[in-house]
Design a protein around this motif. Sequence first.
Motif, PDB file in Angstrom:
ATOM      1  N   GLY A 409       0.823  -1.216   0.000  1.00  0.00           N
ATOM      2  CA  GLY A 409       0.000   0.000   0.000  1.00  0.00           C
ATOM      3  C   GLY A 409       0.853   1.260   0.000  1.00  0.00           C
ATOM      4  N   MET A 410       1.993   1.224   0.690  1.00  0.00           N
ATOM      5  CA  MET A 410       2.880   2.405   0.729  1.00  0.00           C
ATOM      6  C   MET A 410       3.680   2.504  -0.573  1.00  0.00           C
ATOM      7  SD  MET A 410       2.937   3.636   4.119  1.00  0.00           S
ATOM      8  CE  MET A 410       4.570   4.281   4.298  1.00  0.00           C
ATOM      9  N   ILE A 411       4.138   1.349  -1.067  1.00  0.00           N
ATOM     10  CA  ILE A 411       4.925   1.349  -2.312  1.00  0.00           C
ATOM     11  C   ILE A 411       4.088   1.936  -3.455  1.00  0.00           C
ATOM     12  CG2 ILE A 411       6.075  -0.143  -4.018  1.00  0.00           C
ATOM     13  CD1 ILE A 411       6.729  -2.052  -1.685  1.00  0.00           C
ATOM     14  N   HIS A 412       2.789   1.642  -3.417  1.00  0.00           N
ATOM     15  CA  HIS A 412       1.892   2.141  -4.471  1.00  0.00           C
ATOM     16  C   HIS A 412       1.711   3.658  -4.429  1.00  0.00           C
ATOM     17  CE1 HIS A 412      -0.335  -1.890  -5.414  1.00  0.00           C
ATOM     18  NE2 HIS A 412       0.897  -1.843  -5.868  1.00  0.00           N
ATOM     19  N   ARG A 413       2.263   4.304  -3.416  1.00  0.00           N
ATOM     20  CA  ARG A 413       2.146   5.772  -3.328  1.00  0.00           C
ATOM     21  C   ARG A 413       3.500   6.454  -3.499  1.00  0.00           C
ATOM     22  NH1 ARG A 413      -1.952   3.565  -1.057  1.00  0.00           N
ATOM     23  NH2 ARG A 413      -3.923   4.683  -0.952  1.00  0.00           N
ATOM     24  N   ASP A 414       4.504   5.664  -3.848  1.00  0.00           N
ATOM     25  CA  ASP A 414       5.852   6.218  -3.982  1.00  0.00           C
ATOM     26  C   ASP A 414       5.881   7.213  -5.157  1.00  0.00           C
ATOM     27  OD1 ASP A 414       8.516   6.704  -4.448  1.00  0.00           O
ATOM     28  OD2 ASP A 414       9.146   4.657  -4.011  1.00  0.00           O
ATOM     29  N   LYS A 415       6.228   8.456  -4.849  1.00  0.00           N
ATOM     30  CA  LYS A 415       6.195   9.496  -5.894  1.00  0.00           C
ATOM     31  C   LYS A 415       7.269   9.252  -6.961  1.00  0.00           C
ATOM     32  CE  LYS A 415       3.846  13.209  -3.431  1.00  0.00           C
ATOM     33  NZ  LYS A 415       2.843  12.329  -2.943  1.00  0.00           N
ATOM     34  N   GLU A 416       8.385   8.619  -6.549  1.00  0.00           N
ATOM     35  CA  GLU A 416       9.435   8.356  -7.552  1.00  0.00           C
ATOM     36  C   GLU A 416       8.951   7.361  -8.604  1.00  0.00           C
ATOM     37  OE1 GLU A 416      13.133   7.076  -5.735  1.00  0.00           O
ATOM     38  OE2 GLU A 416      13.019   8.800  -4.383  1.00  0.00           O
ATOM     39  N   VAL A 417       8.047   6.460  -8.206  1.00  0.00           N
ATOM     40  CA  VAL A 417       7.547   5.455  -9.156  1.00  0.00           C
ATOM     41  C   VAL A 417       6.298   5.974  -9.865  1.00  0.00           C
ATOM     42  CG1 VAL A 417       6.652   3.095  -9.368  1.00  0.00           C
ATOM     43  CG2 VAL A 417       8.425   3.607  -7.678  1.00  0.00           C
ATOM     44  N   TRP A 418       5.375   6.583  -9.106  1.00  0.00           N
ATOM     45  CA  TRP A 418       4.056   6.907  -9.651  1.00  0.00           C
ATOM     46  C   TRP A 418       3.872   8.373 -10.011  1.00  0.00           C
ATOM     47  CZ3 TRP A 418       1.368   2.797 -11.032  1.00  0.00           C
ATOM     48  CH2 TRP A 418       1.687   1.581 -10.430  1.00  0.00           C
ATOM     49  N   GLY A 419       4.868   9.211  -9.688  1.00  0.00           N
ATOM     50  CA  GLY A 419       4.768  10.630 -10.027  1.00  0.00           C
ATOM     51  C   GLY A 419       4.171  11.445  -8.890  1.00  0.00           C
ATOM     52  N   ALA A 420       4.181  12.770  -9.099  1.00  0.00           N
ATOM     53  CA  ALA A 420       3.757  13.701  -8.041  1.00  0.00           C
ATOM     54  C   ALA A 420       2.301  13.493  -7.648  1.00  0.00           C
ATOM     55  CB  ALA A 420       3.980  15.133  -8.519  1.00  0.00           C
ATOM     56  N   ASP A 421       1.495  12.947  -8.584  1.00  0.00           N
ATOM     57  CA  ASP A 421       0.063  12.788  -8.266  1.00  0.00           C
ATOM     58  C   ASP A 421      -0.232  11.381  -7.718  1.00  0.00           C
ATOM     59  OD1 ASP A 421       0.351  11.222 -10.512  1.00  0.00           O
ATOM     60  OD2 ASP A 421      -1.507  11.884 -11.461  1.00  0.00           O
ATOM     61  N   SER A 422       0.735  10.769  -7.053  1.00  0.00           N
ATOM     62  CA  SER A 422       0.560   9.366  -6.639  1.00  0.00           C
ATOM     63  C   SER A 422      -0.600   9.159  -5.669  1.00  0.00           C
ATOM     64  CB  SER A 422       1.841   8.823  -6.022  1.00  0.00           C
ATOM     65  OG  SER A 422       2.099   9.478  -4.804  1.00  0.00           O
ATOM     66  N   ASN A 423      -1.030  10.231  -5.001  1.00  0.00           N
ATOM     67  CA  ASN A 423      -2.169  10.061  -4.079  1.00  0.00           C
ATOM     68  C   ASN A 423      -3.505  10.427  -4.725  1.00  0.00           C
ATOM     69  OD1 ASN A 423      -1.201   8.972  -1.593  1.00  0.00           O
ATOM     70  ND2 ASN A 423      -0.036  10.866  -1.343  1.00  0.00           N
ATOM     71  N   GLU A 424      -3.465  10.739  -6.012  1.00  0.00           N
ATOM     72  CA  GLU A 424      -4.711  11.116  -6.714  1.00  0.00           C
ATOM     73  C   GLU A 424      -5.276   9.911  -7.458  1.00  0.00           C
ATOM     74  OE1 GLU A 424      -5.762  14.296  -6.444  1.00  0.00           O
ATOM     75  OE2 GLU A 424      -3.976  14.640  -5.205  1.00  0.00           O
ATOM     76  N   PHE A 425      -6.606   9.961  -7.680  1.00  0.00           N
ATOM     77  CA  PHE A 425      -7.256   8.932  -8.501  1.00  0.00           C
ATOM     78  C   PHE A 425      -7.082   9.328  -9.967  1.00  0.00           C
ATOM     79  CE2 PHE A 425     -11.272   7.740 -10.736  1.00  0.00           C
ATOM     80  CZ  PHE A 425     -11.153   6.369 -10.659  1.00  0.00           C
ATOM     81  N   ASN A 426      -6.305   8.570 -10.703  1.00  0.00           N
ATOM     82  CA  ASN A 426      -6.074   8.898 -12.111  1.00  0.00           C
ATOM     83  C   ASN A 426      -5.869   7.614 -12.911  1.00  0.00           C
ATOM     84  OD1 ASN A 426      -5.291   9.816 -14.589  1.00  0.00           O
ATOM     85  ND2 ASN A 426      -3.254  10.502 -13.924  1.00  0.00           N
ATOM     86  N   PRO A 427      -6.983   6.976 -13.304  1.00  0.00           N
ATOM     87  CA  PRO A 427      -6.842   5.695 -14.034  1.00  0.00           C
ATOM     88  C   PRO A 427      -6.030   5.819 -15.315  1.00  0.00           C
ATOM     89  CG  PRO A 427      -9.127   6.080 -13.395  1.00  0.00           C
ATOM     90  CD  PRO A 427      -8.379   7.342 -13.096  1.00  0.00           C
ATOM     91  N   MET A 428      -5.960   7.052 -15.873  1.00  0.00           N
ATOM     92  CA  MET A 428      -5.251   7.204 -17.141  1.00  0.00           C
ATOM     93  C   MET A 428      -3.757   6.875 -17.018  1.00  0.00           C
ATOM     94  SD  MET A 428      -7.535   7.699 -19.201  1.00  0.00           S
ATOM     95  CE  MET A 428      -6.642   7.924 -20.728  1.00  0.00           C
ATOM     96  N   ARG A 429      -3.242   6.792 -15.792  1.00  0.00           N
ATOM     97  CA  ARG A 429      -1.821   6.444 -15.644  1.00  0.00           C
ATOM     98  C   ARG A 429      -1.556   5.018 -16.156  1.00  0.00           C
ATOM     99  NH1 ARG A 429      -0.256   8.173 -10.835  1.00  0.00           N
ATOM    100  NH2 ARG A 429      -2.240   8.772  -9.894  1.00  0.00           N
ATOM    101  N   PHE A 430      -2.637   4.230 -16.313  1.00  0.00           N
ATOM    102  CA  PHE A 430      -2.459   2.859 -16.827  1.00  0.00           C
ATOM    103  C   PHE A 430      -2.751   2.762 -18.325  1.00  0.00           C
ATOM    104  CE2 PHE A 430      -3.181   2.072 -12.284  1.00  0.00           C
ATOM    105  CZ  PHE A 430      -2.059   1.303 -12.029  1.00  0.00           C
ATOM    106  N   ASP A 431      -2.961   3.944 -18.950  1.00  0.00           N
ATOM    107  CA  ASP A 431      -3.249   3.953 -20.382  1.00  0.00           C
ATOM    108  C   ASP A 431      -2.061   3.316 -21.123  1.00  0.00           C
ATOM    109  OD1 ASP A 431      -4.632   4.496 -22.620  1.00  0.00           O
ATOM    110  OD2 ASP A 431      -3.922   6.556 -22.833  1.00  0.00           O
ATOM    111  N   LYS A 432      -2.322   2.605 -22.166  1.00  0.00           N
ATOM    112  CA  LYS A 432      -1.311   1.935 -23.011  1.00  0.00           C
ATOM    113  C   LYS A 432      -0.427   0.972 -22.208  1.00  0.00           C
ATOM    114  CE  LYS A 432      -1.072   5.731 -26.308  1.00  0.00           C
ATOM    115  NZ  LYS A 432      -1.582   6.911 -25.599  1.00  0.00           N
ATOM    116  N   GLY A 433      -0.961   0.464 -21.141  1.00  0.00           N
ATOM    117  CA  GLY A 433      -0.239  -0.590 -20.394  1.00  0.00           C
ATOM    118  C   GLY A 433       0.940  -0.086 -19.570  1.00  0.00           C
ATOM    119  N   ASN A 434       1.212   1.264 -19.620  1.00  0.00           N
ATOM    120  CA  ASN A 434       2.358   1.704 -18.831  1.00  0.00           C
ATOM    121  C   ASN A 434       2.043   1.595 -17.337  1.00  0.00           C
ATOM    122  OD1 ASN A 434       0.504   3.612 -19.325  1.00  0.00           O
ATOM    123  ND2 ASN A 434       1.865   5.323 -19.593  1.00  0.00           N
TER     124      ASN A 434
END
Length: 511
Positions: A409-434
């Motif tokens: 749960g904490m790793i999934h919020r790591d800003k280095e991996v997920w970007g500055a908006d890691s605590n926001e709901f943004n399904p588009m981050r999974f667009d094109k399988g990235n």
Amino acid sequence: MDQAAYWVLVVARLICTLATVVLISNALWKLLGRPYVVTRSLRRQGIRGPPCRFAVGSLLEARRMLAASRADTLDVSCHDYAPVVYPFFQKWTADYGKTFLFWWGPTPCIISTDVALVKKVLADRTNLFQKVHYFNPSFKSILGKGMLLVNGDDWKRHLKVIHPKFNEEKLKYMSTLVSEGTRRMMEEWYAQIQNSKTDQAEIDMMRDSDELTQGVIGQMIFGVNNKEVHELLVQGMKDPPIPGFRYLPTRRNRRLAKLDKFCTSKIMQIMKAHLAEGSYGDGLLGLMLEAYALDNKTLSIEEVVAECKSFFVAGQDTAANLLTWAMFLLSNYPQWQEKVREEILLECPKEGEAPSTDVLKKLKLLKMTVLETLRLYNPVPFIMRKTACDTNVSNIKVAKGTRIMIPIGMIHRDKEVWGADSNEFNPMRFDKGNNASSLLAFSYGPRVCIGQDFAMVEVMSVLVMILRRFAFSLSPKYVHRPRHRVVLTPKYGLPLIVKNVLQLDGYDYCD
Ligand code: HEM
């Protein structure tokens, strides 16, 4: 006293004294020696952590922080639950960095949110990092030696039987169960709406998800909805983490023991009936029995029983909570709910039926929503491994018996991996399988969740059926407070307002 009796007494005393010395030295080593040696070794390598107190390690400090945040709630738009669910992880990561040492009582634990380190541990195929659980001892003994708890050659033997059974065919069978269960649930919602003067109804999505997934997994495993097994497992999870607790002759323990016996004999009965008929049935139990009967009894009967319980545990609460949190997020973001619904209406022509796996593959927005739910509200927010001998991981020397805690749960919020908006709901981050490869919701490596396709198909199918028929929003009664209890759940349930807004092509749902 004759000579022989005298010597027997002397030897017995000697053995008792030796055993006492061994026990005391062992306890002293665990309580004093090991904390000192392990802490010093890790400090030298730059790994620090909160102080280790005699016998309790860092647990009291963790408890104090938990107690301080117990009454706290979050704003519905806040998805950073660490301050209320893991205040201690959050503070210690801030104080000591991504990888730090923590004492679970007298047991050393390395906690790491470093994705590279975590992936190395999870990728291990040599049984160096063994799987361990934080389940209490009663629960482990109820579960028995099923796939969830075994390691090494035993695990390979179980996997050999089970893995081929989780195929496309099985998913098709499951779709029928999902569609029947979801229809029943929606019929109740529909009736509630019909009976209300406001054209809407308030439902508890947590309760309904629980019931639905219980029915599906029960049918899937046993061919019947086995409520007793669910009751047994829920009660077993509530025991305190004290070895031997379940053998105390309390009323509750006697009841639990009776229930355990009843469930085991019920599973045995179902098995015997199948074996006598020679037809094993479509359920998972049937498939394991087939392996038992035809494949040189690769699994013993006790192991088949343990496997049934394990699959129930692994597959019910997890799927129920994924569905619940997905409904929470879709309620919270109505524009997103609308977009996903449009996609469903375009791609799924048939109302009231679970979509086929081919249709599900076309529902990209829905899949991204479920992946984003798994990132923000992963039902399994942390997992553990234990080192089988002194070893090295990412250049850190780790002593035998050290636990490696992986706070997904904490790793999934790591800003280095997920970007500055890691605590926001943004399904588009999974667009094109990235980004999908950084998602650890189903774990990673050889012990990855065997039921992940099953869970995705189940949850996506239920969402398709609901979204086609109903619009929903959070009830004003909803209080946002995630809580970790074996899985991540909404502490106060998920009350939703559902409206039957979609009159599709003259189709009357309850006809
Ligand atoms: C949203 C749903 C689910 C999530 C998030 C989830 C997550 C996980 C995770 C993280 C693990 C690895 C645990 C560890 O390494 O300690 C795991 C293992 C497992 N899961 Fe799932 N799971 C889900 C649904 C299911 C379902 C539906 C089933 C079965 C029908 C299932 C069966 C299993 C089994 C048997 C294992 C053990 C695999 C092994 O040790 O080799 N899971 N799951």
